[in-house]
Write an enzyme that holds these catalytic residues in place. Structure first.
Site, PDB file in Angstrom:
ATOM      1  CB  SER A  38      -0.935   0.001   1.209  1.00 49.69           C
ATOM      2  OG  SER A  38      -0.208  -0.196   2.411  1.00 49.69           O
ATOM      3  CG  HIS A  78      -1.668   3.670   4.310  1.00 50.01           C
ATOM      4  ND1 HIS A  78      -2.644   3.019   5.017  1.00 50.01           N
ATOM      5  CD2 HIS A  78      -0.920   2.701   3.730  1.00 50.01           C
ATOM      6  CE1 HIS A  78      -2.504   1.707   4.872  1.00 50.01           C
ATOM      7  NE2 HIS A  78      -1.461   1.491   4.092  1.00 50.01           N
TER       8      HIS A  78
END
Length: 233
Positions: A9, A215
């Site tokens: 990711s 993230h």
């Protein structure tokens, strides 16, 4: 320049938004550092990185674009193997002991199992792209300690998470350089821009979209990972 972006990711660009329609489940972002770099430098670009990818996924699903013509490869992998998403889910709940225990379990996996998995991935990359420069990028610290956050995790938990990332990055760096690859240290690139800093480049807990939690946001990709990769490439 024939460039292939592999990994999880952090390379796909989860958290940066503006996701591409092809391979929608992978959450590949046009704002991810591979896409940004390729638009400026690559004549051929294959974006294989995918949300949640583990070392086995890279081996079995992502190496098809590599060939003797490949000049450059980037990869982030290892965090999903160590179940960081599960760890962060536990640490987001009340209870320091459960958080620290989850971190300890992840660290044990990094010690016992991850090294062999990384070696298999790195060997396969070199076998399929023998002439390519390979850049392995690490993971940034999640938290600035004693920062601006007034709620959430205790600093004890935040420090333990950062220390576990140090441990993970250390293992990744050792095995990447052992294969003759470049290691790019995201901890340095994101220094001063962790969660709880005045200008974070990482998303904190997103209650309405847990996938994007922890993230890099668009700034983290463009101002953190992109310059880091550019220097290493």
């Amino acid at each position: 320049m024939d460039y292939v972006a592999l990994g999880d990711s952090y390379s796909a660009g989860v958290g940066a938004g503006d996701y591409l329609p092809e391979g929608a489940s992978c959450l590949r972002s046009s704002r991810a550092y591979p896409a940004l770099w390729a638009s400026a430098h690559a004549s051929s670009f294959s974006f294989a990185a995918c949300n949640g990818a583990k070392t086995g996924d890279v081996l079995n699903k992502q190496l098809g674009a590599l060939s003797g013509r490949t000049n450059l490869v980037s990869v982030t992998v290892g965090g999903s193997d160590a179940s960081w998403a599960k760890v962060m889910g536990i640490c987001a709940l009340p209870g320091t002991t459960a958080c620290l225990n989850a971190i300890g379990t992840a660290r044990a996996y990094v010690d016992r199992t991850l090294p062999g998995n990384l070696d298999r991935v790195y060997s396969a990359i070199r076998g399929k792209a023998p002439g390519a420069r390979v850049v392995v990028l690490g993971y940034p610290h999640f938290y600035q300690l004693h920062g601006t956050c007034s709620r959430g995790l205790e600093d004890t938990e935040r420090a333990a998470l950062n220390a576990a990332i140090d441990h993970l990055d250390g293992v990744i760096a050792e095995h990447a350089t052992g294969h003759g690859f470049a290691f790019a240290d995201a901890r340095t690139a994101f220094s001063g821009h962790e969660i709880c800093s005045a200008g974070p480049w990482l998303r904190s807990v997103e209650v309405l979209d847990l996938t994007e939690s922890y993230h890099p946001n668009a700034s983290g990709q463009a101002l953190g990972y992109l310059p880091l990769f550019t220097r290493a490439a």
